[in-house]
Each structure stands twice: as C-alpha cells, then as structure tokens.
Design a protein around this motif. Structure first.
Motif: not given
Length: 391
Positions: A93-99, A119-130
């Motif tokens: 999940r983090r590898n894909i979200a990293f960019p 970084k965790r907050r950005i990763e868990n934001s609805p837009a990034v998570r979706d």
C-alpha cells in the motif's frame, strides 16, 4: 495529448556515440517498443525521455511541449525499472501510494516523528486511499496491500511496480525491460497484463526490450535499433513482412528469415544452378538484373524427401541434406544444408549454406536425409548485395 516527438536527438559519452541523430514521432495512446540487442542505445534513449540522461543535441517534445531541459519531476512520466526498485521496509500500500505522498513533500518530512505522521495522514486521506485501492483492484493486488515486497513473487512485485507508476496517472509510461527477471511462464502472463493495462488506462507507453516476442505481441509500433541508429520504424506486421534491410530480416522472426545469395534474371531467380520462376519486380531502383540476396521466411519453404542423392540441378526446387531437426510442440524446425547456393554468410548468426524450414506437426526426417526444398516466392523479399537494403 501525450504525443512524443524527437528531433535530431543525439547522445555522446565522450567519443562514444550512444544515440546518433534520431527523429521519431509517437502518437498519443501508442504503445511504442524500442527493440534491439544489448548496447544498441534503447535504454539510453528511454532514460533521455525520462530526464535521467541529458541530451547532447536535439529536442524532445511531449504533447507539444519541449521537455528535454526540464527535470524528471516536471515531465509527467512514470518509469518502471527492470529491477522493480520497491522499498523493502514499506507495505505494498505504501509503495503504491509513495508517489502521491511525495507530490505533497515538505522539508519537514525529514523530521522523523513529524514527517512520519504527515506521510501517514496523506496516505490515509480519502483521495489517496481510494486511488491506491482502485489501482490495486486493477492489478489484482487488493489482498496484498498490507504485505511487504519480500513476501511476494516476482510477478507480484512487478505488478506493484506497475501500480506505483499507474497511481500517478501520468501522460507517458516508460518501461525498461520490466519482464527480464521473470521466468518464461510469468513473462507470458505479464505481457498480456501490460497489454490489457494499456487498453484500460490509455496513455502513451514506451517499452524497452531485447525480446522480439514481447515487441511483436505488445507494440502498436516498433523502433528496431542498432548501434544508436533506428534501422526500421513501423508496425510489427510491416517489420516482419517487409524488413528494411538484412539486419532487420535476421533479427525478427524465430527462426529468422533465410538469406540466400541469388541472381535476378528475366522472369526467374537463380540460386546456384537452379532457376525458380519469379515475377515480382524489385520495389526500389538499386537492382535490375544481377546479384541479390533473397530473403524468405522458414514457413514459406516446403521440404520433401529427395528421390535420390544426386545434386539437384533441375527447375523444381533446391536440393540439400538435413543437418538438424528440432521438434517444437505443434511444429518442427528443420535445418537443411544446401548442396548448391549459399546463405548470406556476412550476417551474424547465419550458417553458410544452411537454411531453416518450419513444418507443421512432427517431422519424420532425420539428419543426413537428402531433401528437396520448394519455395513460395510470392512471400520473398530481395535485398541489395552491396548495401543490404530492401530493393
């Protein structure tokens, strides 16, 4: 629009010319394959597109905008490397979200505790998570999002690398031999996966490989390179049926095209003492009557047992002796040593006097058997003996 235009692009490493004055136009949504042997310059050209190598001369335009003077981050391209280049300490999940995380990078991300929380907050934001979950569904990675790269197979790691490129939604995807580390079965599956991916997400793909099977099955167009020069640029069918020169003819096809020294006569093509009816006129102006190189694919030849062991000098076909038989599933590959007529031995990989024939099914022929060859010259291509170019 993500069309790519290269205008007189060259790359020199000191006195070494890696790329020599290339002009190329890739249309929006195309799947371009840069094909060629190791050291031909294809990866260097890809790295110049990405901005990882500087351009010695020339210009690169993407979507009508000049980019060769821009840093890699400003080119809106995603790069998939040969070695996956995944972060081993991050989950899938983090590898894909990293960019997407780095798109919002701030200097204080370097502060251990604060940066980790941000970084965790950005990763868990609805837009990034979706977006990450949508990408994972597309690549069948949903069940692996919380696993680490070390627990994945080679094919799964390659899909994660593709996901990391896809999630950015770039205009251009660049891929540098992404399947070379996989076994044959996985390569076949991933070829189909990448082709389907191109159909789903659109965008312009530029794919580097030395594997002609990948090039022929995946590319909408192929640029075949040698020593920093594009030898031919066209569709897979064009390159297979009408190779621009003897190098392209020998590179494309398994087994490759046979190259046989011949002489062009009125209404006939003479190979040694055998004259075969030939009505096809040369397409170019390099040869009238005289010495040429005949190019013919193995599947355009037929082979049958010879009536005797005397050298054939008649009009029906070519005489030879079987030197090798390989049974490859649904077909057999037969190497025949001609008793008269010689293959164009100056081409790398060609055995003097030997041509290859493919036949359907299991052939009962054995090495040493005398045979007669027939040829469908409607599929023949002629090349100049002097220049090697198609005529």
């Amino acid at each position: 629009m993500a069309s790519i235009t290269l205008n007189h692009v060259a790359k020199h490493f000191g006195p070494k010319v890696a790329i020599a004055d290339i002009d190329l136009k890739v249309e929006d949504g195309e799947f371009l394959v840069l094909l060629g042997p190791s050291g031909c310059g294809k990866s260097t050209l890809l790295r110049m597109l990405a901005g990882l190598e500087t351009v010695t001369s020339g210009e690169i335009h993407v979507g009508g905008k000049r980019v060769d003077q821009l840093p890699p981050s400003a080119r809106d391209m995603a790069f998939v490397f040969q070695s996956y280049a995944l972060y081993p300490h991050m989950t899938v999940r983090r590898n894909i979200a990293f960019p997407l995380i780095m798109r919002q990078f701030k200097w204080w991300f370097h502060i251990p505790l604060i940066g980790g929380l941000a970084k965790r907050r950005i990763e868990n934001s609805p837009a990034v998570r979706d977006l990450v979950e949508k990408t994972a569904r597309t690549l069948s990675l949903t069940d692996m999002l919380d696993r680490y790269p070390r627990t994945l197979s080679g094919g799964q790691r390659q899909r994660v690398a593709l996901g990391r490129a896809m999630v950015r939604q770039p205009e251009v995807f660049l891929m540098d031999e992404p399947l070379s580390n996989l076994d044959a079965k996985l390569r076949s599956a991933m070829r189909a996966e990448i082709t389907r991916l191109h159909g789903r997400v659109g965008g312009t793909f530029v794919y580097v490989t030395h594997d002609q099977v990948e090039a022929m099955t995946m590319g909408t167009r192929i640029a075949l390179m040698r020593d920093g020069v594009i030898q031919q640029f066209g569709t897979p069918r064009e390159i297979y049926t009408a190779p621009a020169n003897t190098y392209v003819a020998r590179f494309i096809g398994t087994p490759p095209m046979n190259l046989i020294e011949a002489a062009l006569e009125p209404g006939a093509l003479r190979i040694g003492h055998v004259a075969l009816p030939f009505a096809k006129a040369p397409a170019g102006g390099e040869a009238g009557q005289g010495g040429v190189i005949l190019g013919i694919r193995p599947n355009a030849l037929t082979v049958s047992p010879a009536a005797g062991e005397q050298a054939g000098v008649g009009q029906a076909g070519l005489f030879g002796t079987v030197s090798l038989v390989e049974h490859v599933g649904a077909e057999s590959v037969i190497a025949v040593k001609l008793s008269d007529g010689t293959t164009a031995h100056e081409e790398e990989g060609a055995v003097p006097g030997e041509i290859m024939v493919t036949v359907q099914g299991y052939s009962e022929l054995k090495p040493g058997d005398p045979v007669t060859l027939g040829a469908d010259l409607s599929e023949a291509v002629l090349f100049s003996r002097e220049t090697g170019r198609r005529i």
